[in-house]
Motif scaffolding. Structure first.
Motif: not given
Lengths: 327, 359
Positions: B165-176
């Motif tokens: 929830l508190e992640a920034y976009p770059h910390q997520l995978s492309g699908g996420q």
């Protein structure tokens, strides 16, 4: 905690740099022609014994490395910068120390005003890029940016001090002037033009940098998303564009803070403002090496510290750098 | 999900809208751009399109066929050099093209978009949860806490785990990221969702997951979905109807089943024949020669005529009218009966055929 490791690395790097500066400071002045004992030897009335005694007293009988170097580094680290030649043998630390506050006053306030005004102007022109307001704003910023401080300072003196007579031309206070609140007003009146010169000279730099990052950010997909969300323009600018576009400007401001000490040289000379800049000029003219050495070291340390600060600030502000470093 | 179901019943329409009017209806829309050399480029040349609640429309075509421009026009997000020359875009009867159209009111609350490439569509320095909550707070006027709670639920709903929830976009995978973008798009419970190449940058497995999610959301929220893609397989899987665009015009439209099994327009035939079909055991592809048209200097007549094996003199002189057949298929092609009526048999265009290597 890998973040702590990263932090330690940065701080360690900064310390290593300062040590290198120390070494350079040591070597540089010993590379210069002449030496204290030879200066002494020019006086025919000084006996060979006295010269030998002086050599022992100054540690010049010991080899440059390691003894003299160790002695220099040790003294410097313990805050002993030696004695000024020009100022009647006063300690360098006290000569430099009393000039720091006046410089900090004008450069610090000038920086803050320039940053605030530069951000406002840069955001405004970047948002309107290509339009009339942008052209006028950017041209003004460019003109200010390219003006040398001393010239800008002289223009301001001519206008506000000589012609209009609103403000004093130079110095930090009226000789024999009042104390208390009236004294502070007097100080600020004297500081106004130097501060304005520094602020005006820096505004252009910040405005132009921010303008280009705002204009660049406007083309980004997240701005399109923000528009599609139906957000108001000021929200898009402040909530989405500036948090990204300010990163380089904040870094530049932190780096500029390192030049607080040295940056005011020409301004202080124009306004005879008794700060570090004026001191540097006087020390140069009278070859006051201990004072120069001290200023040189202070300057280097503030630049190194400002760099470290910029690094840390950037990583705090940009999550990509923050996590990249922590990973 | 009852929460999702009743929000559409209870949703308040913007002033001037009429609940009985079609959800989204585009009529004779023309969009053009001014070029630096002074010419005008017609990107969308008179298209008609409508979408109903719960319906998925696919818009297919090559790059430069005008499909993304149409999406920008619907959102009122054309770049400064673009303008809508004529036609109308109506949301529940409310004209979005007219002077003083309440775009600020309709954007995101009524019509939302999922863009291609969520890495650039999400703000890199803002946590995804806050990006979802932002529109809930600022557009729906909900208090910050409620908005953050709702953002949490939405992100859970699209399959972002709580710990992200508190992640920034770059910390997520492309699908996420694309899931998060979908949560951003759904944050104000829009009635229409435009997917502009929403899965193009993703690998095949993730693409299938996102499409499945999109499909689930469409049914849960009763979304009218406009899916813009060059990938016909995506449209075949996801959509009820399809519009094929070429040179800014819709050359053929109809139900996915009808258009894909009996492609009538020569361009549709080329598009469908341009990929080998493993399931059908087809090892040949149709070769479409030539280049997409230069939209800044379109020739008179049918835009496809220069590349069409069936083109004759009339095709290069007269614009083909868009004709509706049995209300099932529309065609803009001189090879078919211009007065409408019964659905005509396809006329096969004789494209050169390329045999793929045999094993």
């Amino acid at each position: 905690m890998k973040l702590r490791g990263w932090l330690l690395g940065r701080v360690g790097g900064a310390l290593a740099t300062i040590l290198m500066v120390l070494l350079l400071n040591f070597v540089l002045f010993r590379l210069m022609p002449g030496s204290p004992d030879r200066t002494l030897a020019r006086n025919p009335r000084v006996s060979a014994e006295a010269i030998a005694a002086a050599r022992v007293r100054w540690g010049l009988d010991k080899p440059l490395f390691p003894d003299q170097l160790v002695a220099y580094v040790g003294a410097t680290l313990s805050g002993d910068f030696g004695y000024s030649v020009k100022y009647g043998g006063r300690e360098v630390t006290s000569v430099i120390g009393e000039k720091i506050a006046p410089t900090l006053l004008i450069v610090g306030l000038g920086e803050i005003i320039a940053l605030a005004a530069g951000i406002a102007l840069g955001a405004w022109t970047g948002w309107r890029r290509g339009k009339f307001g942008d052209r006028v704003g950017t041209l003004s910023a460019l003109i200010l940016y390219s003006m040398p401080y001393f010239w800008l300072g002289m223009l301001l003196v001519t206008l506000f001090a000589t012609t209009l007579g609103w403000l004093p031309t130079s110095g930090i206070s009226t000789p024999g002037g009042p104390g208390g609140v009236a004294g502070i007003v007097d100080l600020l009146r004297h500081a106004a033009l130097p501060i304005a010169t520094i602020a005006l000279g820096l505004i252009g730099q910040y405005a132009i940098l921010l303008r280009s990052s705002v204009a660049e950010a406007l083309r980004e997909g997240y701005v399109l998303t923000a528009r599609a969300k139906g957000l108001r323009d000021d929200r898009i600018l402040r909530g989405h564009i500036l948090p990204n576009a300010l990163l380089p400007t904040v870094t530049l401001a932190a780096l500029n803070a390192g030049y607080v000490i040295g940056g005011a040289l020409t301004v202080e000379i124009v306004f005879s403002w008794p700060g570090l800049g004026l001191l540097t000029q006087e020390a140069l003219q009278s070859r006051d090496y201990p004072v120069l050495q001290g200023i040189f070291l202070l300057l280097s340390i503030s630049v190194v510290v400002a760099n470290l600060l910029a690094d840390l600030l950037y990583s705090r502000l940009d999550p990509r750098v923050r996590h990249g470093a922590a990973r | 999900m009852s929460g999702a179901a009743n929000h559409n019943d209870a949703r308040s329409l913007p002033a001037g809208a009429n609940a009985a009017a079609p959800l989204l209806e585009i009529r004779a829309l023309r969009v053009s751009f001014s070029l630096e050399d002074g010419r005008r480029l017609t990107a969308v040349d008179g298209i008609n399109l409508s979408v109903s609640p719960g319906e998925a429309i696919g818009i297919a075509g090559e790059s430069g066929s005008g499909k993304s421009t149409a999406a920008s026009a619907i959102m009122g997000l054309l770049p400064p050099n673009g303008r809508i020359d004529s036609g109308s875009i109506r949301y529940r009867g409310l004209d979005l093209v007219a002077e003083g159209a309440p775009l600020r009111r309709t954007r995101w609350r009524e019509i939302a978009v999922v863009f291609q490439g969520s890495l650039v569509a999400l703000n890199p320095v803002i946590k995804v949860r806050d990006q979802v909550a932002e529109a809930i707070e600022l557009r729906l006027g909900e208090p910050a806490n409620a908005a953050r709670e709702k953002a949490k639920r939405l992100l859970a709903d699209v399959g972002i785990p709580d710990k992200r929830l508190e992640a920034y976009p770059h910390q997520l995978s492309g699908g996420q990221r694309q899931r998060a973008m979908l949560a951003v798009a759904l944050s104000c419970s829009p009635a229409v969702l435009i997917g502009d190449e929403p899965t193009t940058a993703l690998d095949v497995i993730v693409q299938a997951q996102i499409l499945e999610l999109l499909d689930r959301m469409r049914h849960e929220y009763g979304l009218g979905l406009i899916l813009i893609t060059h990938d016909l397989a995506v449209i075949a899987d996801m959509c009820d109807r399809v519009a094929i665009m070429y040179g800014g015009r819709i050359v053929e439209s109809g139900s996915v089943r009808e258009v894909f099994t009996n492609p009538r327009h020569p361009y549709t035939q080329a598009l469908l024949g341009a990929a080998p079909d493993a399931r059908a055991g087809r090892r040949t592809i149709k070769v479409l020669e030539g280049q997409p048209p230069d939209l800044a200097s379109l020739p008179p007549g049918c835009h496809f005529a220069p590349r069409c094996p069936l083109a004759d003199a009339r095709c290069t002189e007269e614009d083909p009218p868009t004709v509706s057949y049995e209300d099932r298929v529309t065609l803009a092609c001189h090879r078919y009966e211009p007065n409408g009526g019964a659905l005509p048999a396809p006329v096969a265009a004789p494209y050169p055929v390329l045999e793929l290597g045999k094993r």
